[in-house]
Enzyme design. Sequence first.
Site, PDB file in Angstrom:
ATOM      1  N   LYS A  66       0.819  -1.229   0.000  1.00  0.00           N
ATOM      2  CA  LYS A  66       0.000   0.000   0.000  1.00  0.00           C
ATOM      3  C   LYS A  66       0.848   1.273   0.000  1.00  0.00           C
ATOM      4  O   LYS A  66       0.492   2.265  -0.615  1.00  0.00           O
ATOM      5  CB  LYS A  66      -0.952   0.004   1.193  1.00  0.00           C
ATOM      6  CG  LYS A  66      -2.083  -1.011   1.058  1.00  0.00           C
ATOM      7  CD  LYS A  66      -3.064  -0.893   2.211  1.00  0.00           C
ATOM      8  CE  LYS A  66      -4.139  -1.969   2.090  1.00  0.00           C
ATOM      9  NZ  LYS A  66      -5.121  -1.916   3.163  1.00  0.00           N
ATOM     10  N   ASP A 102     -10.195   2.471   2.529  1.00  0.00           N
ATOM     11  CA  ASP A 102     -10.327   1.720   3.792  1.00  0.00           C
ATOM     12  C   ASP A 102     -11.145   2.489   4.831  1.00  0.00           C
ATOM     13  O   ASP A 102     -11.998   1.923   5.518  1.00  0.00           O
ATOM     14  CB  ASP A 102      -8.942   1.401   4.383  1.00  0.00           C
ATOM     15  CG  ASP A 102      -8.289   0.211   3.692  1.00  0.00           C
ATOM     16  OD1 ASP A 102      -9.000  -0.574   3.037  1.00  0.00           O
ATOM     17  OD2 ASP A 102      -7.051   0.063   3.807  1.00  0.00           O
TER      18      ASP A 102
HETATM   19  P1  NDP Z   1       0.812  -3.120   9.149  1.00  0.00           P
HETATM   20  O1  NDP Z   1       1.849  -4.194   9.012  1.00  0.00           O
HETATM   21  O2  NDP Z   1       0.962  -1.849   8.418  1.00  0.00           O
HETATM   22  O3  NDP Z   1       0.696  -2.712  10.734  1.00  0.00           O
HETATM   23  C1  NDP Z   1       0.655  -3.702  11.706  1.00  0.00           C
HETATM   24  C2  NDP Z   1       0.272  -3.106  13.065  1.00  0.00           C
HETATM   25  O4  NDP Z   1       0.031  -4.180  13.966  1.00  0.00           O
HETATM   26  C3  NDP Z   1       1.339  -2.237  13.700  1.00  0.00           C
HETATM   27  O5  NDP Z   1       0.726  -1.228  14.472  1.00  0.00           O
HETATM   28  C4  NDP Z   1       2.069  -3.236  14.603  1.00  0.00           C
HETATM   29  O6  NDP Z   1       2.709  -2.646  15.722  1.00  0.00           O
HETATM   30  C5  NDP Z   1       0.917  -4.070  15.083  1.00  0.00           C
HETATM   31  N1  NDP Z   1       1.266  -5.410  15.509  1.00  0.00           N
HETATM   32  C6  NDP Z   1       1.657  -6.455  14.719  1.00  0.00           C
HETATM   33  N2  NDP Z   1       1.838  -7.565  15.475  1.00  0.00           N
HETATM   34  C7  NDP Z   1       1.548  -7.217  16.761  1.00  0.00           C
HETATM   35  C8  NDP Z   1       1.553  -7.931  17.989  1.00  0.00           C
HETATM   36  N3  NDP Z   1       1.866  -9.240  18.056  1.00  0.00           N
HETATM   37  N4  NDP Z   1       1.205  -7.274  19.113  1.00  0.00           N
HETATM   38  C9  NDP Z   1       0.880  -5.961  19.066  1.00  0.00           C
HETATM   39  N5  NDP Z   1       0.862  -5.226  17.922  1.00  0.00           N
HETATM   40  C10 NDP Z   1       1.189  -5.858  16.788  1.00  0.00           C
HETATM   41  O7  NDP Z   1      -0.575  -3.843   8.818  1.00  0.00           O
HETATM   42  P2  NDP Z   1      -1.925  -3.136   8.343  1.00  0.00           P
HETATM   43  O8  NDP Z   1      -2.096  -1.923   9.170  1.00  0.00           O
HETATM   44  O9  NDP Z   1      -1.954  -2.986   6.871  1.00  0.00           O
HETATM   45  O10 NDP Z   1      -3.038  -4.239   8.702  1.00  0.00           O
HETATM   46  C11 NDP Z   1      -3.470  -4.432  10.044  1.00  0.00           C
HETATM   47  C12 NDP Z   1      -4.657  -5.389  10.088  1.00  0.00           C
HETATM   48  O11 NDP Z   1      -5.797  -4.796   9.481  1.00  0.00           O
HETATM   49  C13 NDP Z   1      -4.428  -6.720   9.350  1.00  0.00           C
HETATM   50  O12 NDP Z   1      -4.978  -7.735  10.159  1.00  0.00           O
HETATM   51  C14 NDP Z   1      -5.218  -6.561   8.076  1.00  0.00           C
HETATM   52  O13 NDP Z   1      -5.665  -7.802   7.591  1.00  0.00           O
HETATM   53  C15 NDP Z   1      -6.386  -5.711   8.571  1.00  0.00           C
HETATM   54  N6  NDP Z   1      -7.042  -4.953   7.494  1.00  0.00           N
HETATM   55  C16 NDP Z   1      -8.354  -5.224   7.223  1.00  0.00           C
HETATM   56  C17 NDP Z   1      -9.025  -4.532   6.236  1.00  0.00           C
HETATM   57  C18 NDP Z   1     -10.452  -4.849   5.975  1.00  0.00           C
HETATM   58  O14 NDP Z   1     -10.980  -4.397   4.952  1.00  0.00           O
HETATM   59  N7  NDP Z   1     -11.131  -5.567   6.854  1.00  0.00           N
HETATM   60  C19 NDP Z   1      -8.362  -3.478   5.435  1.00  0.00           C
HETATM   61  C20 NDP Z   1      -6.981  -3.243   5.829  1.00  0.00           C
HETATM   62  C21 NDP Z   1      -6.361  -3.978   6.809  1.00  0.00           C
HETATM   63  P3  NDP Z   1       4.228  -2.084  15.625  1.00  0.00           P
HETATM   64  O15 NDP Z   1       4.127  -0.707  15.017  1.00  0.00           O
HETATM   65  O16 NDP Z   1       4.694  -2.089  17.013  1.00  0.00           O
HETATM   66  O17 NDP Z   1       4.975  -3.053  14.743  1.00  0.00           O
END
Ligand code: NDP
Length: 278
Positions: A66, A102
């Site tokens: 993205k 989104d």
């Molecule tokens: P990114 O990789 O950009 O961000 C991931 C986020 O999750 C960060 O804030 C990260 O924290 C955090 N994170 C990851 N693992 C952990 C953990 N074990 N414990 C705590 N925090 C954690 O992903 P996206 O933002 O693109 O996607 C996030 C979610 O949203 C996904 O599950 C995706 O499938 C869902 N999504 C759903 C959509 C829908 O239409 N339903 C549309 C877009 C996304 P840190 O910064 O500390 O690494």
Amino acid sequence: MSDRYAVFGNPVSHSKSPAIHAAFAAACNQDLAYEAILAPQDGFADCVRAFVAGGGCGANVTLPFKREACRLATRLTPRARLAGAVNTLSFDAPEWLGDNTDGAGLLRDLTHNLGCPIAGMRVLLLGAGGAARGVLGPLLDAGPRRLVIANRTEASAHELAVRMRSGGEVSGCSYPQLAGQSFDLLINATSASLAGASLPLPNGLFAPGSLAYDMMYGEQETPFLRLAGSRGAARLADGLGMLVEQAAEAFRLWRGVRPATASVMAMLRSGDRQTGSR
Ligand code: NDP
């Protein structure tokens, strides 16, 4: 020949977008073909260029491309620029227009499908990645009383809050710093549920009557929604509605007609029950 569209991601074989757009096209009597394209981690731009050269009219973009799509677009909508991420591209030579649907998808699911007004509510957004960035502007536009962003990497939550502070009452913090607060709407925008992980959330966050929303979706209840149910959230919702609504918004951009979504959501839910697929 049908107009060509695609979703680019890695991985992408699990994507429900081809089924969603095929259903929209049938319902709206639109002649289009929509496929899922697996782009190599270091080959997204080349893959999209080849698709456009082959007549592609538009594309959706999912993890992990993205942000790269945002850099590739020759023009951005204001909401894509604010998010710093693009999930929808429209190709109209020589322009590649980048948009982010989104936030509109989440807002439509919350307000229209789930009847959650947002205005005046205390909202907690968990996560500060691409999905959180995409929905923050529209969430603030809906007028919550206050919005707190909490993230594992605390600095990203602060950075995002500072960036958005002109939009309303917004602050950033770590998970432990949430202790003593409670919220009416709690949105999990982390990818923790993807890995089956629970978030280290303090007790007392879920106010009476609160709605817990996980952007992740699937047949099984996510760890976040399980936790929310056990801590007193009144209502639980997964992100399937957001997925379908953001797709409807992309379809409207491409085809000029917004498809109805309720029957497509019902179709996907019944498909999940039958196959257990995500
Ligand atoms: P990114 O990789 O950009 O961000 C991931 C986020 O999750 C960060 O804030 C990260 O924290 C955090 N994170 C990851 N693992 C952990 C953990 N074990 N414990 C705590 N925090 C954690 O992903 P996206 O933002 O693109 O996607 C996030 C979610 O949203 C996904 O599950 C995706 O499938 C869902 N999504 C759903 C959509 C829908 O239409 N339903 C549309 C877009 C996304 P840190 O910064 O500390 O690494």
